[in-house]
Motif scaffolding. Structure first.
Motif, PDB file in Angstrom:
ATOM      1  N   LYS A 401      38.342 -13.112  41.664  1.00  0.00           N
ATOM      2  CA  LYS A 401      39.711 -13.178  41.187  1.00  0.00           C
ATOM      3  C   LYS A 401      40.375 -14.479  41.614  1.00  0.00           C
ATOM      4  O   LYS A 401      40.005 -15.071  42.633  1.00  0.00           O
ATOM      5  CB  LYS A 401      40.509 -11.984  41.715  1.00  0.00           C
ATOM      6  CG  LYS A 401      39.995 -10.647  41.183  1.00  0.00           C
ATOM      7  CD  LYS A 401      40.872  -9.490  41.610  1.00  0.00           C
ATOM      8  CE  LYS A 401      40.401  -8.194  40.958  1.00  0.00           C
ATOM      9  NZ  LYS A 401      41.258  -7.049  41.279  1.00  0.00           N
ATOM     10  N   ASP A 402      41.378 -14.912  40.840  1.00  0.00           N
ATOM     11  CA  ASP A 402      42.132 -16.103  41.210  1.00  0.00           C
ATOM     12  C   ASP A 402      43.248 -15.725  42.184  1.00  0.00           C
ATOM     13  O   ASP A 402      43.332 -14.576  42.648  1.00  0.00           O
ATOM     14  CB  ASP A 402      42.669 -16.829  39.968  1.00  0.00           C
ATOM     15  CG  ASP A 402      43.746 -16.031  39.231  1.00  0.00           C
ATOM     16  OD1 ASP A 402      44.173 -14.957  39.725  1.00  0.00           O
ATOM     17  OD2 ASP A 402      44.167 -16.481  38.147  1.00  0.00           O
ATOM     18  N   GLU A 403      44.115 -16.681  42.479  1.00  0.00           N
ATOM     19  CA  GLU A 403      45.167 -16.450  43.471  1.00  0.00           C
ATOM     20  C   GLU A 403      46.175 -15.388  43.018  1.00  0.00           C
ATOM     21  O   GLU A 403      46.919 -14.832  43.835  1.00  0.00           O
ATOM     22  CB  GLU A 403      45.903 -17.760  43.775  1.00  0.00           C
ATOM     23  CG  GLU A 403      46.658 -18.377  42.613  1.00  0.00           C
ATOM     24  CD  GLU A 403      45.765 -19.224  41.711  1.00  0.00           C
ATOM     25  OE1 GLU A 403      46.311 -19.891  40.802  1.00  0.00           O
ATOM     26  OE2 GLU A 403      44.537 -19.220  41.921  1.00  0.00           O
ATOM     27  N   ASN A 404      46.189 -15.076  41.723  1.00  0.00           N
ATOM     28  CA  ASN A 404      47.089 -14.043  41.201  1.00  0.00           C
ATOM     29  C   ASN A 404      46.407 -12.686  41.043  1.00  0.00           C
ATOM     30  O   ASN A 404      46.984 -11.759  40.470  1.00  0.00           O
ATOM     31  CB  ASN A 404      47.657 -14.493  39.848  1.00  0.00           C
ATOM     32  CG  ASN A 404      48.480 -15.756  39.959  1.00  0.00           C
ATOM     33  OD1 ASN A 404      49.319 -15.881  40.854  1.00  0.00           O
ATOM     34  ND2 ASN A 404      48.232 -16.706  39.061  1.00  0.00           N
ATOM     35  N   GLY A 405      45.196 -12.586  41.536  1.00  0.00           N
ATOM     36  CA  GLY A 405      44.472 -11.323  41.442  1.00  0.00           C
ATOM     37  C   GLY A 405      43.876 -11.044  40.080  1.00  0.00           C
ATOM     38  O   GLY A 405      43.565  -9.908  39.740  1.00  0.00           O
ATOM     39  N   ILE A 406      43.668 -12.095  39.280  1.00  0.00           N
ATOM     40  CA  ILE A 406      43.154 -11.955  37.923  1.00  0.00           C
ATOM     41  C   ILE A 406      41.760 -12.578  37.829  1.00  0.00           C
ATOM     42  O   ILE A 406      41.503 -13.649  38.387  1.00  0.00           O
ATOM     43  CB  ILE A 406      44.083 -12.656  36.903  1.00  0.00           C
ATOM     44  CG1 ILE A 406      45.458 -11.973  36.873  1.00  0.00           C
ATOM     45  CG2 ILE A 406      43.463 -12.664  35.506  1.00  0.00           C
ATOM     46  CD1 ILE A 406      45.451 -10.576  36.303  1.00  0.00           C
ATOM     47  N   ILE A 407      40.863 -11.915  37.140  1.00  0.00           N
ATOM     48  CA  ILE A 407      39.583 -12.517  36.771  1.00  0.00           C
ATOM     49  C   ILE A 407      39.821 -13.264  35.462  1.00  0.00           C
ATOM     50  O   ILE A 407      40.094 -12.660  34.429  1.00  0.00           O
ATOM     51  CB  ILE A 407      38.484 -11.453  36.625  1.00  0.00           C
ATOM     52  CG1 ILE A 407      38.185 -10.838  38.001  1.00  0.00           C
ATOM     53  CG2 ILE A 407      37.217 -12.051  36.022  1.00  0.00           C
ATOM     54  CD1 ILE A 407      37.191  -9.706  37.979  1.00  0.00           C
ATOM     55  N   THR A 408      39.763 -14.576  35.525  1.00  0.00           N
ATOM     56  CA  THR A 408      40.175 -15.413  34.404  1.00  0.00           C
ATOM     57  C   THR A 408      39.082 -15.519  33.343  1.00  0.00           C
ATOM     58  O   THR A 408      37.913 -15.250  33.586  1.00  0.00           O
ATOM     59  CB  THR A 408      40.531 -16.820  34.876  1.00  0.00           C
ATOM     60  OG1 THR A 408      39.349 -17.443  35.409  1.00  0.00           O
ATOM     61  CG2 THR A 408      41.608 -16.777  35.960  1.00  0.00           C
TER      62      THR A 408
END
Length: 459
Positions: A401-408
């Motif tokens: 995940k990225d810093e926003n908690g999303i798998i981009t």
């Protein structure tokens, strides 16, 4: 005339628990055992519906489906797992005891053994009082069972409190070769808004599992020794009988609670060998809108054939699927179904890899079919299974995940490309496939364990 052994099978009312226990029940029937399969009414009705296309099984009286009323109001949310936990803890034991007494007093093949999900530990406790043979069927990994049995020691040592909150951060490692896990991860569900509810439910299950494991004569599991050798040695009275693939091979229904869309098999037949990326996230995973949008764009960026299971409830809003660009993507090289015959999909030569939530059933399916795995866990034991897949067996990769908690979308594209370019991963996956086949073949350890269990029931 030799008496037909009669086994009462009791499942936790959830897809991931019903399915392996139905697999197990079909195998019992193949050995001449009569099975009474017990479930909550709401799940029972779904199971019966999925059996309608399998008329040969309706004629087979050795599996008798029985239900208890879940006693919820008509307007109650039957997707609310906590309601089921409350019902099972409060009322289901009474129903089960009445059922056993009714069967035994009818003279119609008394119950010889009760096999229950250890999450229903009380069921095994009162079965012990009745003097009936009892076995726990564990539907997840043995490694996670070892952790659950270890939690009371963590509470006693002051590492976590009795609500499941860590009092200090610590890496837990049981036997060598089992993946380490932080105690802050053990009872969490990856920062979801309902983490506290999930944590409380897991603690209830942990208490039940510890009760059930203590009184079970045997603990059966859908695993095989080569997958989890340390766990097999660590937990006493274990019988590994997996991978449970018999129902598929024998043409029986596999206990799915949603109708399978077999048109995807015809579609797979038209795709090149090892070209299709299969996306399926189990029966409980949900995505917020931001994450769902990224997944849709990720499928576009991957730019190769894909089969995606979008079951009801996966997300609240499906509008991204209706964009012109995604419609073009689907028309060119994609297929979406609401539920898939997963074993047939994973066994298909066109499948290149499996993007999975890492539930234990899906993990065993993927490993048993020799398919590389891309890991996207959602809650509970799925994070533990991901550690096995990536760190111990090395048959898959993590999606980060990225810093926003999303798998981009770019992470999805990059990891799919990396996974498909790693021949070492595919080679190791094929090795586990071969080991699983040997284990359930005549003379294999899982096959012998199952026969030992049948003999124990009979004598």
């Amino acid at each position: 005339m030799e008496k037909v052994p009669h086994v009462l099978v009791v499942s936790l009312p959830a897809q991931g628990h019903v399915m392996p226990l139905m697999e197990f029940s079909h195998q019992l029937v193949e050995y001449g055992v009569k099975v009474t399969f017990v479930n909550a009414e709401f799940i029972h009705q779904k199971l019966v519906f999925t059996l309608l296309d399998h008329k040969e099984d309706q004629k087979d009286r050795r599996i008798h489906l029985v239900s208890f009323s879940d006693e919820l109001d008509l307007n109650d949310d039957r997707t609310d797992s906590q309601k089921y936990v409350d019902f099972m803890s409060r009322d289901m034991e009474v129903h089960l005891e009445k059922l056993i007494k009714k069967i035994n007093e009818s003279g119609n093949e008394k119950i010889d053994c009760v096999v229950a999900d250890p999450n229903l530990g009380w069921g095994l406790e009162f079965t012990e009082k009745l003097g009936i043979k009892r076995a726990a069927f564990w539907p997840a990994s043995l490694g996670f069972l070892a952790f659950m049995l270890h939690v009371p020691k963590l509470v006693e040592a002051g590492d976590i409190d009795d609500k499941g909150y860590p009092l200090k951060e610590e890496v837990i490692r049981l036997p060598h070769s089992m993946p380490a896990m932080s105690n802050t991860d053990l009872l969490c569900s990856d920062g979801r808004s309902d983490d506290n509810t999930i944590r409380e439910m897991l603690l209830q299950y942990i208490q039940n599992v510890n009760k059930g494991a203590k009184v079970a004569n045997w603990i059966l599991c859908n695993s095989f020794r080569e997958l989890e050798p340390a766990s097999c040695d660590f937990i006493p009275n274990i019988l590994s009988i997996g991978p449970l693939l018999a129902s598929e091979q024998l043409g029986h229904p596999t206990g799915h609670l949603l109708p399978e869309d077999s048109t995807c098999i015809t579609w797979l037949d038209q795709q090149p060998v090892q070209s299709v990326v299969y996306f399926a996230f189990g029966s409980t995973t949900t995505f917020n809108q931001s994450q769902f949008n990224e997944l849709v764009h990720g499928l576009e960026l991957v730019n190769r054939p894909f089969l995606w299971v979008v079951r009801p409830g996966l997300t609240d809003e499906l509008s991204p699927l209706n964009s012109d660009s995604f419609k073009d993507t689907i028309a060119y090289h994609g297929k979406i179904v609401s539920w898939a015959p997963q074993r047939k999909v994973l066994a298909h030569p066109s499948i290149a890899c499996f993007v999975t939530h890492c539930g234990w059933n899906s993990t065993v399916d993927g490993v048993s079919m020799g398919v590389p795995l891309l890991c996207w866990p959602y809650l509970a034991d799925q994070f533990h299974n991901r550690n096995y897949i990536c760190d111990i067996w090395k048959v898959g990769l993590r999606l980060d995940k990225d810093e926003n908690g999303i798998i981009t979308r770019s992470e999805i594209k990059t990891k799919v490309q990396k996974l498909l370019g790693d021949e070492g991963i595919r080679s190791r996956a094929n090795n586990f496939k071969d080991m699983g086949k040997r284990s359930v073949s005549e003379g294999g350890l899982s096959s012998n364990n199952f026969k030992d269990f049948i003999n124990w029931i009979k004598f």
